[in-house]
Design a protein around this motif. Structure first.
Motif, PDB file in Angstrom:
ATOM      1  N   LEU A 227       0.839  -1.198   0.000  1.00 61.29           N
ATOM      2  CA  LEU A 227       0.000   0.000   0.000  1.00 61.29           C
ATOM      3  C   LEU A 227       0.875   1.249   0.000  1.00 61.29           C
ATOM      4  CD1 LEU A 227      -3.141   0.797   2.044  1.00 61.29           C
ATOM      5  CD2 LEU A 227      -1.155   2.286   2.319  1.00 61.29           C
ATOM      6  N   HIS A 228       0.450   2.248  -0.780  1.00 61.96           N
ATOM      7  CA  HIS A 228       1.187   3.507  -0.820  1.00 61.96           C
ATOM      8  C   HIS A 228       0.321   4.623  -1.381  1.00 61.96           C
ATOM      9  CE1 HIS A 228       2.139   3.388  -5.263  1.00 61.96           C
ATOM     10  NE2 HIS A 228       1.793   2.136  -5.063  1.00 61.96           N
ATOM     11  N   ALA A 229       0.813   5.855  -1.262  1.00 63.52           N
ATOM     12  CA  ALA A 229       0.283   7.056  -1.934  1.00 63.52           C
ATOM     13  C   ALA A 229      -1.105   7.465  -1.482  1.00 63.52           C
ATOM     14  CB  ALA A 229       0.288   6.859  -3.457  1.00 63.52           C
ATOM     15  N   GLN A 230      -1.510   7.102  -0.265  1.00 65.71           N
ATOM     16  CA  GLN A 230      -2.860   7.433   0.194  1.00 65.71           C
ATOM     17  C   GLN A 230      -3.074   8.943   0.241  1.00 65.71           C
ATOM     18  OE1 GLN A 230      -3.941   6.606   4.299  1.00 65.71           O
ATOM     19  NE2 GLN A 230      -5.967   5.917   3.675  1.00 65.71           N
ATOM     20  N   GLY A 231      -4.243   9.365  -0.183  1.00 62.65           N
ATOM     21  CA  GLY A 231      -4.566  10.785  -0.125  1.00 62.65           C
ATOM     22  C   GLY A 231      -5.874  11.082  -0.835  1.00 62.65           C
ATOM     23  N   THR A 232      -6.250  12.336  -0.791  1.00 60.70           N
ATOM     24  CA  THR A 232      -7.471  12.832  -1.425  1.00 60.70           C
ATOM     25  C   THR A 232      -7.094  13.819  -2.515  1.00 60.70           C
ATOM     26  OG1 THR A 232      -8.632  12.635   0.687  1.00 60.70           O
ATOM     27  CG2 THR A 232      -9.682  13.982  -1.002  1.00 60.70           C
ATOM     28  N   ALA A 233      -7.769  13.732  -3.636  1.00 61.54           N
ATOM     29  CA  ALA A 233      -7.470  14.652  -4.742  1.00 61.54           C
ATOM     30  C   ALA A 233      -7.770  16.086  -4.336  1.00 61.54           C
ATOM     31  CB  ALA A 233      -8.293  14.275  -5.971  1.00 61.54           C
ATOM     32  N   GLN A 234      -6.844  16.975  -4.684  1.00 57.60           N
ATOM     33  CA  GLN A 234      -6.984  18.399  -4.429  1.00 57.60           C
ATOM     34  C   GLN A 234      -7.041  19.137  -5.767  1.00 57.60           C
ATOM     35  OE1 GLN A 234      -7.273  19.475  -1.285  1.00 57.60           O
ATOM     36  NE2 GLN A 234      -6.932  17.406  -0.489  1.00 57.60           N
ATOM     37  N   PRO A 235      -7.603  20.338  -5.787  1.00 55.26           N
ATOM     38  CA  PRO A 235      -7.528  21.129  -7.027  1.00 55.26           C
ATOM     39  C   PRO A 235      -6.062  21.390  -7.365  1.00 55.26           C
ATOM     40  CG  PRO A 235      -9.118  22.065  -5.490  1.00 55.26           C
ATOM     41  CD  PRO A 235      -8.368  21.021  -4.726  1.00 55.26           C
ATOM     42  N   VAL A 236      -5.688  21.139  -8.587  1.00 56.56           N
ATOM     43  CA  VAL A 236      -4.294  21.310  -8.993  1.00 56.56           C
ATOM     44  C   VAL A 236      -4.211  22.225 -10.205  1.00 56.56           C
ATOM     45  CG1 VAL A 236      -3.511  19.094  -8.057  1.00 56.56           C
ATOM     46  CG2 VAL A 236      -4.379  19.205 -10.408  1.00 56.56           C
ATOM     47  N   ARG A 237      -3.010  22.714 -10.453  1.00 55.79           N
ATOM     48  CA  ARG A 237      -2.749  23.570 -11.607  1.00 55.79           C
ATOM     49  C   ARG A 237      -1.466  23.069 -12.258  1.00 55.79           C
ATOM     50  NH1 ARG A 237      -0.720  25.188  -7.152  1.00 55.79           N
ATOM     51  NH2 ARG A 237       1.349  26.142  -7.061  1.00 55.79           N
ATOM     52  N   SER A 238      -1.275  23.391 -13.504  1.00 57.53           N
ATOM     53  CA  SER A 238      -0.092  22.906 -14.204  1.00 57.53           C
ATOM     54  C   SER A 238       0.789  24.056 -14.674  1.00 57.53           C
ATOM     55  CB  SER A 238      -0.478  22.060 -15.415  1.00 57.53           C
ATOM     56  OG  SER A 238       0.682  21.674 -16.127  1.00 57.53           O
ATOM     57  N   PRO A 239       2.088  23.985 -14.393  1.00 58.60           N
ATOM     58  CA  PRO A 239       3.011  24.962 -14.969  1.00 58.60           C
ATOM     59  C   PRO A 239       3.433  24.579 -16.381  1.00 58.60           C
ATOM     60  CG  PRO A 239       4.205  23.497 -13.519  1.00 58.60           C
ATOM     61  CD  PRO A 239       2.764  23.065 -13.454  1.00 58.60           C
ATOM     62  N   PHE A 240       2.913  23.444 -16.858  1.00 61.30           N
ATOM     63  CA  PHE A 240       3.289  22.926 -18.177  1.00 61.30           C
ATOM     64  C   PHE A 240       2.086  22.972 -19.117  1.00 61.30           C
ATOM     65  CE2 PHE A 240       5.406  20.450 -14.785  1.00 61.30           C
ATOM     66  CZ  PHE A 240       6.686  20.968 -14.918  1.00 61.30           C
ATOM     67  N   VAL A 241       2.351  23.223 -20.398  1.00 59.53           N
ATOM     68  CA  VAL A 241       1.260  23.237 -21.376  1.00 59.53           C
ATOM     69  C   VAL A 241       0.998  21.846 -21.921  1.00 59.53           C
ATOM     70  CG1 VAL A 241       1.682  25.623 -22.037  1.00 59.53           C
ATOM     71  CG2 VAL A 241       2.852  23.798 -23.275  1.00 59.53           C
ATOM     72  N   ARG A 242       1.959  20.948 -21.739  1.00 60.59           N
ATOM     73  CA  ARG A 242       1.822  19.571 -22.211  1.00 60.59           C
ATOM     74  C   ARG A 242       2.661  18.686 -21.299  1.00 60.59           C
ATOM     75  NH1 ARG A 242       3.981  20.084 -27.008  1.00 60.59           N
ATOM     76  NH2 ARG A 242       2.117  20.254 -28.292  1.00 60.59           N
ATOM     77  N   VAL A 243       2.169  17.482 -20.987  1.00 64.33           N
ATOM     78  CA  VAL A 243       2.880  16.538 -20.123  1.00 64.33           C
ATOM     79  C   VAL A 243       2.947  15.195 -20.838  1.00 64.33           C
ATOM     80  CG1 VAL A 243       2.839  15.281 -17.941  1.00 64.33           C
ATOM     81  CG2 VAL A 243       2.179  17.700 -18.003  1.00 64.33           C
ATOM     82  N   LEU A 244       4.172  14.734 -21.096  1.00 65.10           N
ATOM     83  CA  LEU A 244       4.390  13.466 -21.786  1.00 65.10           C
ATOM     84  C   LEU A 244       5.135  12.545 -20.829  1.00 65.10           C
ATOM     85  CD1 LEU A 244       5.564  14.950 -25.218  1.00 65.10           C
ATOM     86  CD2 LEU A 244       3.233  14.361 -24.501  1.00 65.10           C
ATOM     87  N   SER A 245       4.454  11.492 -20.384  1.00 62.27           N
ATOM     88  CA  SER A 245       5.019  10.636 -19.344  1.00 62.27           C
ATOM     89  C   SER A 245       4.341   9.280 -19.366  1.00 62.27           C
ATOM     90  CB  SER A 245       4.842  11.286 -17.968  1.00 62.27           C
ATOM     91  OG  SER A 245       5.204  10.404 -16.929  1.00 62.27           O
ATOM     92  N   ASP A 246       5.095   8.258 -18.967  1.00 64.59           N
ATOM     93  CA  ASP A 246       4.518   6.929 -18.775  1.00 64.59           C
ATOM     94  C   ASP A 246       4.118   6.714 -17.317  1.00 64.59           C
ATOM     95  OD1 ASP A 246       4.954   6.369 -21.441  1.00 64.59           O
ATOM     96  OD2 ASP A 246       6.879   5.391 -21.093  1.00 64.59           O
ATOM     97  N   ALA A 247       4.440   7.662 -16.446  1.00 68.33           N
ATOM     98  CA  ALA A 247       4.154   7.517 -15.019  1.00 68.33           C
ATOM     99  C   ALA A 247       2.697   7.885 -14.749  1.00 68.33           C
ATOM    100  CB  ALA A 247       5.084   8.404 -14.199  1.00 68.33           C
TER     101      ALA A 247
END
Length: 359
Positions: A227-247
């Motif tokens: 088990l890992h990464a427990q949490g609740t989604a928060q409003p987020v913003r992006s400093p990037f105009v595009r995100v390319l990732s396999d993660a």
């Protein structure tokens, strides 16, 4: 913090690209990376984040979470990324608190238990689905809801879970699991509900046909859950105009921020046209060899990134086709971010080498 105003900016995030200083003599023994060497030598240092030995999250996870505002800028060991991973997996996190759970193999060492890198399991979808069919009702009996948009990753929610501090699988892989097991985030005590969940699943999988077949093929049995990464989604913003990732977490944060996202391309030349703003590309060929301490394979991965990314990106930067190039190199505990423009490449008096950045 240095601000770069150029258009068509590229930011490369490279998890596990920084070995520890203790591993440097082995890891960097045959380093062949002239383009990276020049970029590191001439770039300006934007940020250096020192980590600690027993943080339960990875520096690149914390870096991404900070960039999107999912955690506070000064957060030191927290990356509640499960709801964003669920979003990237096609689920709907809503306002619930979620934890990610993965099937894993725990190996018995001389006097302790060691977690194996989950990717080394080579678990098929069919195998994972059969194991999930056994585990899901056992978990639900304890009052915990299970969502499994993919059989390889399950998402758990419910008040019975409480607030658990788990460790990223790759943070604990290759190490004794004792200090990395989930504990109550407030009391610091070992979580009884998690121990019960884990025990129920382990018993359900003991001598399961999937595991018997795997062991007959010389493959590790799937004998526990993580088990890992427990949490609740928060409003987020992006400093990037595009995100390319396999993660998953990175893509999920981009989705939550309503930013264009896709898988990472194979090379710089395969990038879509870069318009105004910054494109984030996350490249992760280093994780498996880093965790296994296989430095020959780590160097081979660096050779490929040098050929496919650093060299052509440096050429584009020098020719003015790329406005700015930023590198975030992360290791096991800390990270370093450097940025270069075309003008920086002319600053021949700057001298920085990769070993100077090591943890």
């Amino acid at each position: 913090m240095r601000t770069i105003m150029h258009s068509n900016r590229l930011h490369l995030l490279l998890p596990f690209a920084l070995p520890s200083a203790a591993d440097a003599s082995t890891a960097l023994h045959e380093l062949r990376s002239p383009a990276l060497d020049k970029l590191l030598a001439r770039a300006a240092l934007v940020e250096r984040v020192a980590g600690e030995d027993f943080q339960r999250t990875l520096p690149h996870e914390r870096w991404v979470a900070r960039q999107f505002g999912a955690i506070a800028p000064n957060a030191t060991d927290n990356a509640p990324l499960a709801p964003y991973m669920l979003l990237a997996d096609g689920g709907t996190p809503g306002g619930d608190e979620w934890a990610c759970v993965e099937p894993v193999h725990v190996r018995i060492a001389h006097d302790h238990l060691v977690l194996i890198d989950p990717s080394a399991l080579a678990l098929t979808d069919e195998e994972a689905a059969k194991l999930l069919s056994v585990a899901k009702p056992l978990i639900e009996e304890l009052g915990v809801r299970v969502e499994a948009p993919t059989p390889h990753r399950w998402y758990l929610t419910g008040e019975a879970l409480g607030k658990l501090a788990g460790a990223s699988p790759l943070r604990a892989s290759g190490r004794s699991i004792e200090i990395w097991l989930p504990h109550d985030a407030q009391s610091g005590q070992r979580s009884r509900i998690w121990m019960k969940l884990q025990n129920e699943v382990q018993m359900g999988w003991f001598e399961h046909p999937v595991n018997e077949a795997r062991e007959a093929q010389g493959l590790p049995a799937v004998n526990s859950i993580w088990l890992h990464a427990q949490g609740t989604a928060q409003p987020v913003r992006s400093p990037f105009v595009r995100v390319l990732s396999d993660a998953l977490a990175t893509r999920g944060l981009a989705l939550a921020a309503s930013v264009e996202t896709a898988r990472a391309p194979s090379s710089f030349k395969a990038l879509p046209p870069l318009g105004a703003g910054t494109t984030l590309v996350e490249l992760n060929p280093f994780a498996a060899p880093f965790i296994a301490q296989d430095w020959a394979a780590w160097q081979a991965a660096l050779d490929e990134v040098e050929r496919d990314w650093f060299a052509p990106a440096l050429e584009a930067l020098d020719a003015g086709r790329l406005g700015a190039l930023t590198l975030t190199l992360a290791g096991d505990t800390g990270s370093v971010t450097l940025a270069a423009t075309r003008g920086d490449l002319r600053k021949f008096w700057r001298r920085r080498v990769l070993p100077s950045l090591l943890e």
